[in-house]
Write a protein that holds these residues in place. Sequence first.
Motif, PDB file in Angstrom:
ATOM      1  N   ILE A  11      41.610  42.258  34.422  1.00 13.84           N
ATOM      2  CA  ILE A  11      42.739  41.520  34.985  1.00 13.84           C
ATOM      3  C   ILE A  11      42.250  40.447  35.954  1.00 13.84           C
ATOM      4  CG2 ILE A  11      44.757  41.726  36.497  1.00 13.84           C
ATOM      5  CD1 ILE A  11      45.249  44.491  35.297  1.00 13.84           C
ATOM      6  N   LEU A  12      41.302  40.816  36.812  1.00 15.41           N
ATOM      7  CA  LEU A  12      40.763  39.861  37.779  1.00 15.41           C
ATOM      8  C   LEU A  12      40.044  38.716  37.074  1.00 15.41           C
ATOM      9  CD1 LEU A  12      40.573  39.377  40.821  1.00 15.41           C
ATOM     10  CD2 LEU A  12      38.412  40.627  40.822  1.00 15.41           C
ATOM     11  N   GLU A  13      39.339  39.037  35.997  1.00 17.21           N
ATOM     12  CA  GLU A  13      38.649  38.015  35.212  1.00 17.21           C
ATOM     13  C   GLU A  13      39.647  36.979  34.698  1.00 17.21           C
ATOM     14  OE1 GLU A  13      35.761  35.933  32.948  1.00 17.21           O
ATOM     15  OE2 GLU A  13      35.414  37.531  34.417  1.00 17.21           O
ATOM     16  N   VAL A  14      40.771  37.462  34.163  1.00 15.19           N
ATOM     17  CA  VAL A  14      41.787  36.570  33.606  1.00 15.19           C
ATOM     18  C   VAL A  14      42.474  35.755  34.700  1.00 15.19           C
ATOM     19  CG1 VAL A  14      44.039  36.491  32.450  1.00 15.19           C
ATOM     20  CG2 VAL A  14      42.221  37.961  31.545  1.00 15.19           C
ATOM     21  N   LEU A  15      42.909  36.426  35.771  1.00 13.88           N
ATOM     22  CA  LEU A  15      43.726  35.765  36.787  1.00 13.88           C
ATOM     23  C   LEU A  15      42.915  34.882  37.724  1.00 13.88           C
ATOM     24  CD1 LEU A  15      46.149  38.648  37.797  1.00 13.88           C
ATOM     25  CD2 LEU A  15      46.554  36.784  36.182  1.00 13.88           C
ATOM     26  N   ASP A  16      41.724  35.297  38.080  1.00  9.70           N
ATOM     27  CA  ASP A  16      40.933  34.546  39.054  1.00  9.70           C
ATOM     28  C   ASP A  16      40.009  33.543  38.376  1.00  9.70           C
ATOM     29  OD1 ASP A  16      39.697  33.667  41.362  1.00  9.70           O
ATOM     30  OD2 ASP A  16      38.340  35.363  41.479  1.00  9.70           O
ATOM     31  N   ARG A  17      39.134  34.038  37.515  1.00 11.14           N
ATOM     32  CA  ARG A  17      38.096  33.153  36.970  1.00 11.14           C
ATOM     33  C   ARG A  17      38.568  32.304  35.800  1.00 11.14           C
ATOM     34  NH1 ARG A  17      35.412  37.654  39.040  1.00 11.14           N
ATOM     35  NH2 ARG A  17      35.746  38.961  37.203  1.00 11.14           N
ATOM     36  N   LYS A  18      39.708  32.659  35.194  1.00  8.79           N
ATOM     37  CA  LYS A  18      40.192  31.871  34.052  1.00  8.79           C
ATOM     38  C   LYS A  18      41.319  30.909  34.424  1.00  8.79           C
ATOM     39  CE  LYS A  18      37.274  33.530  31.129  1.00  8.79           C
ATOM     40  NZ  LYS A  18      37.572  34.365  29.969  1.00  8.79           N
ATOM     41  N   ILE A  19      42.254  31.329  35.274  1.00  8.96           N
ATOM     42  CA  ILE A  19      43.358  30.410  35.630  1.00  8.96           C
ATOM     43  C   ILE A  19      43.455  30.152  37.126  1.00  8.96           C
ATOM     44  CG2 ILE A  19      44.695  31.112  33.596  1.00  8.96           C
ATOM     45  CD1 ILE A  19      46.618  32.500  35.627  1.00  8.96           C
ATOM     46  N   ASN A  20      42.483  30.638  37.911  1.00  7.55           N
ATOM     47  CA  ASN A  20      42.439  30.350  39.359  1.00  7.55           C
ATOM     48  C   ASN A  20      43.755  30.664  40.063  1.00  7.55           C
ATOM     49  OD1 ASN A  20      40.796  27.677  37.969  1.00  7.55           O
ATOM     50  ND2 ASN A  20      39.679  29.065  39.310  1.00  7.55           N
ATOM     51  N   MET A  21      44.255  31.865  39.844  1.00  2.42           N
ATOM     52  CA  MET A  21      45.540  32.255  40.428  1.00  2.42           C
ATOM     53  C   MET A  21      45.559  32.107  41.937  1.00  2.42           C
ATOM     54  SD  MET A  21      47.342  36.014  40.473  1.00  2.42           S
ATOM     55  CE  MET A  21      48.668  36.334  41.666  1.00  2.42           C
TER      56      MET A  21
ATOM     57  N   GLU B 174      57.682  40.181  26.795  1.00  2.00           N
ATOM     58  CA  GLU B 174      56.953  41.314  27.353  1.00  2.00           C
ATOM     59  C   GLU B 174      56.476  41.014  28.773  1.00  2.00           C
ATOM     60  OE1 GLU B 174      54.407  44.083  24.688  1.00  2.00           O
ATOM     61  OE2 GLU B 174      54.124  42.075  23.899  1.00  2.00           O
ATOM     62  N   GLU B 175      56.503  42.030  29.624  1.00  2.00           N
ATOM     63  CA  GLU B 175      55.943  41.894  30.961  1.00  2.00           C
ATOM     64  C   GLU B 175      54.428  41.747  30.853  1.00  2.00           C
ATOM     65  OE1 GLU B 175      57.406  41.761  33.900  1.00  2.00           O
ATOM     66  OE2 GLU B 175      59.467  42.059  33.210  1.00  2.00           O
ATOM     67  N   PHE B 176      53.844  41.040  31.817  1.00  2.00           N
ATOM     68  CA  PHE B 176      52.390  40.847  31.804  1.00  2.00           C
ATOM     69  C   PHE B 176      51.666  42.194  31.814  1.00  2.00           C
ATOM     70  CE2 PHE B 176      48.255  40.193  33.752  1.00  2.00           C
ATOM     71  CZ  PHE B 176      47.786  39.066  33.091  1.00  2.00           C
ATOM     72  N   SER B 177      52.156  43.137  32.607  1.00  2.00           N
ATOM     73  CA  SER B 177      51.521  44.457  32.679  1.00  2.00           C
ATOM     74  C   SER B 177      51.569  45.173  31.335  1.00  2.00           C
ATOM     75  CB  SER B 177      52.182  45.309  33.764  1.00  2.00           C
ATOM     76  OG  SER B 177      53.576  45.390  33.556  1.00  2.00           O
ATOM     77  N   ASP B 178      52.646  44.954  30.555  1.00  2.00           N
ATOM     78  CA  ASP B 178      52.737  45.567  29.225  1.00  2.00           C
ATOM     79  C   ASP B 178      51.731  44.935  28.272  1.00  2.00           C
ATOM     80  OD1 ASP B 178      54.790  47.247  30.021  1.00  2.00           O
ATOM     81  OD2 ASP B 178      56.359  45.813  29.468  1.00  2.00           O
ATOM     82  N   LEU B 179      51.527  43.614  28.393  1.00  2.00           N
ATOM     83  CA  LEU B 179      50.539  42.933  27.562  1.00  2.00           C
ATOM     84  C   LEU B 179      49.140  43.468  27.849  1.00  2.00           C
ATOM     85  CD1 LEU B 179      51.768  39.213  27.917  1.00  2.00           C
ATOM     86  CD2 LEU B 179      52.000  40.688  25.908  1.00  2.00           C
ATOM     87  N   VAL B 180      48.848  43.672  29.128  1.00  2.00           N
ATOM     88  CA  VAL B 180      47.546  44.201  29.541  1.00  2.00           C
ATOM     89  C   VAL B 180      47.349  45.612  29.001  1.00  2.00           C
ATOM     90  CG1 VAL B 180      46.250  45.037  31.546  1.00  2.00           C
ATOM     91  CG2 VAL B 180      47.298  42.764  31.592  1.00  2.00           C
TER      92      VAL B 180
ATOM     93  N   ARG C 245      37.944  44.199  22.893  1.00  2.00           N
ATOM     94  CA  ARG C 245      38.813  44.168  24.071  1.00  2.00           C
ATOM     95  C   ARG C 245      38.617  42.875  24.847  1.00  2.00           C
ATOM     96  NH1 ARG C 245      38.232  49.422  27.411  1.00  2.00           N
ATOM     97  NH2 ARG C 245      39.732  50.202  25.886  1.00  2.00           N
ATOM     98  N   ARG C 246      37.351  42.456  25.006  1.00  2.00           N
ATOM     99  CA  ARG C 246      37.066  41.218  25.736  1.00  2.00           C
ATOM    100  C   ARG C 246      37.660  40.010  25.009  1.00  2.00           C
ATOM    101  NH1 ARG C 246      34.442  40.017  29.973  1.00  2.00           N
ATOM    102  NH2 ARG C 246      33.672  42.151  30.184  1.00  2.00           N
ATOM    103  N   LYS C 247      37.568  40.011  23.668  1.00  2.00           N
ATOM    104  CA  LYS C 247      38.158  38.917  22.890  1.00  2.00           C
ATOM    105  C   LYS C 247      39.668  38.860  23.106  1.00  2.00           C
ATOM    106  CE  LYS C 247      34.726  38.879  19.139  1.00  2.00           C
ATOM    107  NZ  LYS C 247      34.507  39.162  17.695  1.00  2.00           N
ATOM    108  N   ALA C 248      40.305  40.026  23.141  1.00  2.00           N
ATOM    109  CA  ALA C 248      41.752  40.077  23.329  1.00  2.00           C
ATOM    110  C   ALA C 248      42.142  39.572  24.715  1.00  2.00           C
ATOM    111  CB  ALA C 248      42.259  41.512  23.125  1.00  2.00           C
ATOM    112  N   PHE C 249      41.368  39.936  25.732  1.00  2.00           N
ATOM    113  CA  PHE C 249      41.650  39.433  27.078  1.00  2.00           C
ATOM    114  C   PHE C 249      41.377  37.930  27.165  1.00  2.00           C
ATOM    115  CE2 PHE C 249      41.585  43.883  28.629  1.00  2.00           C
ATOM    116  CZ  PHE C 249      42.726  43.834  29.416  1.00  2.00           C
ATOM    117  N   ASP C 250      40.369  37.448  26.452  1.00  2.43           N
ATOM    118  CA  ASP C 250      40.104  36.000  26.407  1.00  2.43           C
ATOM    119  C   ASP C 250      41.284  35.266  25.779  1.00  2.43           C
ATOM    120  OD1 ASP C 250      37.658  36.236  27.631  1.00  2.43           O
ATOM    121  OD2 ASP C 250      36.488  36.176  25.767  1.00  2.43           O
ATOM    122  N   ALA C 251      41.871  35.869  24.744  1.00  3.13           N
ATOM    123  CA  ALA C 251      43.040  35.260  24.093  1.00  3.13           C
ATOM    124  C   ALA C 251      44.226  35.216  25.053  1.00  3.13           C
ATOM    125  CB  ALA C 251      43.406  36.041  22.834  1.00  3.13           C
ATOM    126  N   LEU C 252      44.402  36.280  25.833  1.00  2.00           N
ATOM    127  CA  LEU C 252      45.474  36.291  26.835  1.00  2.00           C
ATOM    128  C   LEU C 252      45.223  35.212  27.886  1.00  2.00           C
ATOM    129  CD1 LEU C 252      47.993  37.528  28.144  1.00  2.00           C
ATOM    130  CD2 LEU C 252      46.496  39.217  29.245  1.00  2.00           C
TER     131      LEU C 252
END
Length: 211
Positions: free
Chosen positions: A133-143, A162-168, A181-188
């Motif tokens: 989650i941190l990888e996606v939110l911080d390093r990918k979109i700079n939340m 869908e809620e973001f938590s449900d997608l995760v 799993r990493r590919k799926a998180f990269d897609a998200l």
Amino acid sequence: AVKTDGKTQRVIELLKASPEQKVLFVSTTATLEHLHSVLTEKGIPHVVFQGGLTPVQKQAVMDRFRDGCQVLLSTGTGGEGFNLQFCHMMINYDLPWNPMEIEQRIGRIHRIGQEKEVQVFNFCTAGSLEDHILEVLDRKINMFELVVGEMDMILGRLQGEEEFSDLVYEIWVRHPDDSERRKAFDALAARLKRARAGYEKSRELDEKLFQ
């Protein structure tokens, strides 16, 4: 059997590293009780805030923190309705799966009227769901560079309801293989990037139209 885990040890080091007051957020009451025990054992002054307190008890906890107690140890509801702008350091011991909850935590101290630079420390165990989650939110979109409220606008642009938590959660259980799993998180992350780009384009257009 684990007496002091690595994450707890690093958090203790951070708490002791400076005298500034800090808000320490956890997600569950079990973790709250664990850290309360550890902080007590280490002699770190702290107060405990959680949803089960009465209004009078909540006010008493906040008064003690405002009067100079070093650490406010709290569940995610902590500080709701209270002015915590006198504090400018926040630690997420663990991360909620929903970025809006993370933003709400930050909003407790990072709000209009805050005069100091706010520091946010996010802890997670390597390879855990929170790490992804941190990888996606911080390093990918700079939340953490966004203005409070913008994350909600970005999430609103994701296709589907869908809620973001449900997608995760869905990614985590559908892809037991780490590489998949990493590919799926990269897609998200890619979906979020497109949503952020769309939001920023709309914002720029609004600014031009309405100055």
